[in-house]
Every structure is written in C-alpha cells, then in structure tokens.
Enzyme design. Structure first.
Site, mmCIF file in Angstrom:
data_model
loop_
_atom_site.group_PDB
_atom_site.id
_atom_site.type_symbol
_atom_site.label_atom_id
_atom_site.label_comp_id
_atom_site.label_asym_id
_atom_site.label_seq_id
_atom_site.Cartn_x
_atom_site.Cartn_y
_atom_site.Cartn_z
ATOM 1 N N SER A 145 -74.988 4.403 9.978
ATOM 2 C CA SER A 145 -74.296 3.184 10.396
ATOM 3 C C SER A 145 -75.361 2.171 10.803
ATOM 4 O O SER A 145 -76.502 2.548 11.072
ATOM 5 C CB SER A 145 -73.411 3.506 11.609
ATOM 6 O OG SER A 145 -73.109 2.345 12.355
ATOM 7 N N TYR A 158 -71.013 6.945 19.762
ATOM 8 C CA TYR A 158 -71.116 6.728 18.308
ATOM 9 C C TYR A 158 -72.551 6.352 17.927
ATOM 10 O O TYR A 158 -73.139 6.923 17.003
ATOM 11 C CB TYR A 158 -70.149 5.613 17.929
ATOM 12 C CG TYR A 158 -70.045 5.301 16.466
ATOM 13 C CD1 TYR A 158 -70.757 4.242 15.912
ATOM 14 C CD2 TYR A 158 -69.227 6.045 15.632
ATOM 15 C CE1 TYR A 158 -70.655 3.938 14.570
ATOM 16 C CE2 TYR A 158 -69.114 5.746 14.283
ATOM 17 C CZ TYR A 158 -69.823 4.686 13.762
ATOM 18 O OH TYR A 158 -69.721 4.385 12.418
HETATM 19 P P1 NAP Z 1 -62.083 6.591 8.877
HETATM 20 O O1 NAP Z 1 -61.117 5.741 8.149
HETATM 21 O O2 NAP Z 1 -61.863 6.824 10.329
HETATM 22 O O3 NAP Z 1 -62.225 8.000 8.118
HETATM 23 C C1 NAP Z 1 -62.926 9.039 8.721
HETATM 24 C C2 NAP Z 1 -62.454 10.317 8.074
HETATM 25 O O4 NAP Z 1 -63.048 11.440 8.739
HETATM 26 C C3 NAP Z 1 -60.931 10.491 8.180
HETATM 27 O O5 NAP Z 1 -60.420 10.932 6.943
HETATM 28 C C4 NAP Z 1 -60.775 11.581 9.232
HETATM 29 O O6 NAP Z 1 -59.628 12.362 9.050
HETATM 30 C C5 NAP Z 1 -62.015 12.410 8.949
HETATM 31 N N1 NAP Z 1 -62.335 13.304 10.062
HETATM 32 C C6 NAP Z 1 -62.431 12.974 11.372
HETATM 33 N N2 NAP Z 1 -62.720 14.078 12.091
HETATM 34 C C7 NAP Z 1 -62.790 15.125 11.218
HETATM 35 C C8 NAP Z 1 -63.044 16.520 11.352
HETATM 36 N N3 NAP Z 1 -63.303 17.069 12.533
HETATM 37 N N4 NAP Z 1 -63.030 17.289 10.239
HETATM 38 C C9 NAP Z 1 -62.750 16.745 9.035
HETATM 39 N N5 NAP Z 1 -62.509 15.419 8.819
HETATM 40 C C10 NAP Z 1 -62.526 14.631 9.922
HETATM 41 O O7 NAP Z 1 -63.546 6.013 8.751
HETATM 42 P P2 NAP Z 1 -64.262 5.074 7.684
HETATM 43 O O8 NAP Z 1 -64.282 3.695 8.211
HETATM 44 O O9 NAP Z 1 -63.762 5.352 6.299
HETATM 45 O O10 NAP Z 1 -65.734 5.661 7.863
HETATM 46 C C11 NAP Z 1 -66.177 6.786 7.142
HETATM 47 C C12 NAP Z 1 -67.573 7.088 7.645
HETATM 48 O O11 NAP Z 1 -68.377 5.884 7.588
HETATM 49 C C13 NAP Z 1 -67.606 7.532 9.103
HETATM 50 O O12 NAP Z 1 -68.639 8.470 9.278
HETATM 51 C C14 NAP Z 1 -67.960 6.236 9.855
HETATM 52 O O13 NAP Z 1 -68.614 6.516 11.084
HETATM 53 C C15 NAP Z 1 -68.901 5.595 8.888
HETATM 54 N N6 NAP Z 1 -69.050 4.145 9.036
HETATM 55 C C16 NAP Z 1 -67.953 3.338 8.975
HETATM 56 C C17 NAP Z 1 -68.157 1.945 9.069
HETATM 57 C C18 NAP Z 1 -67.025 0.962 9.039
HETATM 58 O O14 NAP Z 1 -67.282 -0.228 9.360
HETATM 59 N N7 NAP Z 1 -65.806 1.351 8.677
HETATM 60 C C19 NAP Z 1 -69.442 1.435 9.192
HETATM 61 C C20 NAP Z 1 -70.520 2.323 9.283
HETATM 62 C C21 NAP Z 1 -70.308 3.680 9.179
HETATM 63 P P3 NAP Z 1 -58.284 11.963 9.845
HETATM 64 O O15 NAP Z 1 -57.984 10.541 9.493
HETATM 65 O O16 NAP Z 1 -57.270 12.938 9.329
HETATM 66 O O17 NAP Z 1 -58.626 12.133 11.303
HETATM 67 C C1 GCO Z 2 -67.810 -0.956 16.139
HETATM 68 C C2 GCO Z 2 -67.600 -0.607 14.701
HETATM 69 C C3 GCO Z 2 -68.915 -0.161 14.085
HETATM 70 C C4 GCO Z 2 -68.697 0.233 12.656
HETATM 71 C C5 GCO Z 2 -69.967 0.591 11.996
HETATM 72 C C6 GCO Z 2 -70.968 -0.506 12.002
HETATM 73 O O1 GCO Z 2 -66.913 -0.683 16.951
HETATM 74 O O2 GCO Z 2 -68.888 -1.509 16.411
HETATM 75 O O3 GCO Z 2 -66.610 0.386 14.546
HETATM 76 O O4 GCO Z 2 -69.448 0.889 14.823
HETATM 77 O O5 GCO Z 2 -67.846 1.323 12.559
HETATM 78 O O6 GCO Z 2 -70.497 1.772 12.470
HETATM 79 O O7 GCO Z 2 -72.030 -0.098 11.166
#
Ligand code: NAP
Ligand code: GCO
Length: 264
Positions: A145, A158
């Site tokens: 991230s 986080y």
């Molecule tokens: P999301 O919509 O919250 O999806 C996360 C997934 O992980 C969900 O399918 C969730 O399942 C699953 N999960 C959570 N706990 C779990 C466990 N113990 N075992 C198995 N599966 C589990 O998140 P996203 O935005 O698509 O993000 C995906 C990844 O990218 C994450 O690692 C997040 O930290 C990272 N990320 C996101 C962003 C952003 O801006 N969105 C930016 C940087 C990094 P359930 O829904 O069933 O709980």
């Molecule tokens: C927040 C956001 C971020 C994004 C992402 C940014 O609350 O700041 O959720 O943490 O998920 O990780 O890269």
C-alpha cells in the site's frame, strides 16, 4: 511479444479475491490464460465471484479458508495442489483495515489487522513456496500500500502491517530468488473499492484530499492495479525482485500544491 504475458498452464491463487482489487487481478490473470483459484471467508462472496468469472467465460476454483489460520491454509493449498495443480503465482491480496485512533484502538483490533495483513502473507507464502522451490519457479505478489511508506491518522495497525509487508517482501526475495522465484509487492494508491467506500462516498472530505494529492486527479480502479499484477506475474518481470511497484497516480511523488498556483 504476447508470450511475455501469456500465463497459459500456470496456476494462480488470489487470496481474498472475490471482489475489489483481488477480483480484477483474478479476471485479468485468467484472461491471460492462468487457472485461477480464489479463496475467501464468505461463501456468499465466493458465489458472486464464480458468477463474475462465468460472465467472462472464465473458470475459477473457489474455496473457503481463513488466511490467518495455518491449518486451514495448509488444507486449502493441499486441495488446490490436488484439484488444480501446484501454485505458480500467489497474490497475497486478502486484507482488512480498521480506522481507529491509536489511543482508542483495543490491542485486539491492532493484532487482528497485523494478523490478516502481515502474518497471513507469511503463512500462505511459506506453505505455497515449497513446491515453487522444488520446481525452481514461482511468482509471489504481496499487496502492500502507499501506507507501506506513509502513516496517517487512524490507520496505525494497517500502516504497521503494510510497512512490514514491504520488508517481508524483500526478505522473501533474499531467501528465494536463488530458486528462480520472484517476490514483489504492489503498492496501490487510493483505489475505488468497498474498502475505501467509507472515506470516498457521500461527500466525505477525504475524497477531496485524495483528488488534490493525486496528480492524476482521480481515484485508481481495481483494473489499474490488476495491470501491474499481470506484469509481476509474467515472464516480463523475471529479473524484477524485492520491488514494490506503486500504482498510485503519482501520489507518492507529490508533496502537494496550492490550488491555482502556476497551474497550466
Ligand atoms: P476489500 O474490498 O476489503 O477486499 C479484501 C478481501 O480480503 C475481501 O474479499 C475479504 O473477504 C478478504 N479477507 C479479509 N480477511 C480475510 C481472511 N482472514 N481470510 C481470507 N480472506 C479475507 O479490499 P480491496 O480494496 O479490494 O483491497 C485488496 C487488497 O489491496 C488489500 O490487501 C488492501 O489492503 C490492499 N489495498 C487496497 C487499497 C485501496 O485503496 N482499496 C489501496 C492499497 C492497498 P470478506 O469481504 O469476505 O471479508
Ligand atoms: C485509508 C485508505 C488507505 C488505502 C490504501 C492507500 O484509510 O487511508 O483505506 O489505507 O486503503 O492502503 O494505499
């Protein structure tokens, strides 16, 4: 040129890949020819994932396991190895976030985020890598991230996890590169998914911050991140190792600017 990104014959596991970034990654790697496996902790979400793949004319092998539970991970990966084949590409995508000021955050909440976002990639990678070492080939992609580089109020757990995941990625590179295993991270910026919906929708002021701090002037999409995953999953990245590829619209390069000042 096309064979550089052809994943035909490869088996990919995307953890937590039923929606958001993980689903976009699974669909794109599937379109590139990989056999896709997706796990989640919710059967309902796995069912919607299967429908999403069906709608694209793609197959997906889905299974329920909690990435923080070593026994469930071992059982799940053993099932994949038996039913689909040894994992060639692992995307440690599953993750959670809790937005609570440190002073108000119960230690249990802090531990839970660390468990899912940092310990789980360790557990799943350690289980999957054994066959990669045997076969002298593998790709591991850890979902970091921009919080691997920055902190911000309320996301201490986080950011701790994602910062740790950046260095775990480098350590995996140090230990496994000699087996022709490439371990890299992707560092998404602010991406429009369910995880960021609470700070993006309904006129939330954080949305304005992201729009001004991101030089590209938009939220990223799950597909923006999936494109980077295809590169890191393919032959094209065979000499890229221990690298965190930021997919952030330029936000990490930008200190910020005064609106209207010397704007072109
Ligand atoms: P999301 O919509 O919250 O999806 C996360 C997934 O992980 C969900 O399918 C969730 O399942 C699953 N999960 C959570 N706990 C779990 C466990 N113990 N075992 C198995 N599966 C589990 O998140 P996203 O935005 O698509 O993000 C995906 C990844 O990218 C994450 O690692 C997040 O930290 C990272 N990320 C996101 C962003 C952003 O801006 N969105 C930016 C940087 C990094 P359930 O829904 O069933 O709980
Ligand atoms: C927040 C956001 C971020 C994004 C992402 C940014 O609350 O700041 O959720 O943490 O998920 O990780 O890269």
């Amino acid at each position: 040129m096309k064979e550089l990104f052809d994943l035909t014959g490869k088996v990919a596991l995307v953890t937590g890949g039923t929606h958001g970034i993980g689903l976009a990654i699974g669909l794109l790697l599937g379109r590139a020819g990989a056999k896709i496996c997706v796990n989640d902790i919710s059967e309902e979400k796995l069912s919607s994932c299967r429908e999403a793949f069906r709608n694209e004319g793609l197959e997906v092998f889905t299974l329920i396991f909690d990435v923080t539970d070593e026994e469930q991970v071992d059982e799940g990966v053993t099932n994949i190895e038996r039913e689909v084949g040894p994992v060639d590409i692992l995307v440690n995508n599953a993750g959670i976030i809790k937005r609570i000021p440190i002073i108000n955050m119960p230690a249990e909440d802090y531990r839970k985020v660390i468990e899912v976002d940092l310990v789980a990639p360790f557990i799943v990678s350690k289980r999957v890598v054994t066959k990669m070492i045997e076969r002298r080939s593998g790709k591991i992609i850890n979902m970091c991230s921009m919080m691997s580089e920055y902190g911000r109020n309320t996301v201490s757990a986080y950011a701790s996890a994602k910062g740790g995941l950046k260095l775990l990625t480098r350590n995996m590179c140090c230990e496994w590169a000699k087996f022709n295993i490439q371990v890299n991270g992707i560092g998404p910026g602010y991406i429009a998914t369910a995880q960021t919906a609470p700070i993006r929708e309904n006129g939330h002021p954080f949305n304005d911050l992201v729009m001004t701090r991101t030089p590209a002037g938009r939220w990223g999409t799950p597909e923006d991140v999936a494109n980077a995953a295809l590169f890191l999953a393919s032959k094209a990245s065979d000499f890229v190792n221990g690298h965190i590829l930021y997919v952030d619209g330029g936000i990490l390069a930008n200190f910020g600017y005064v609106k209207g000042e010397n704007e072109v």
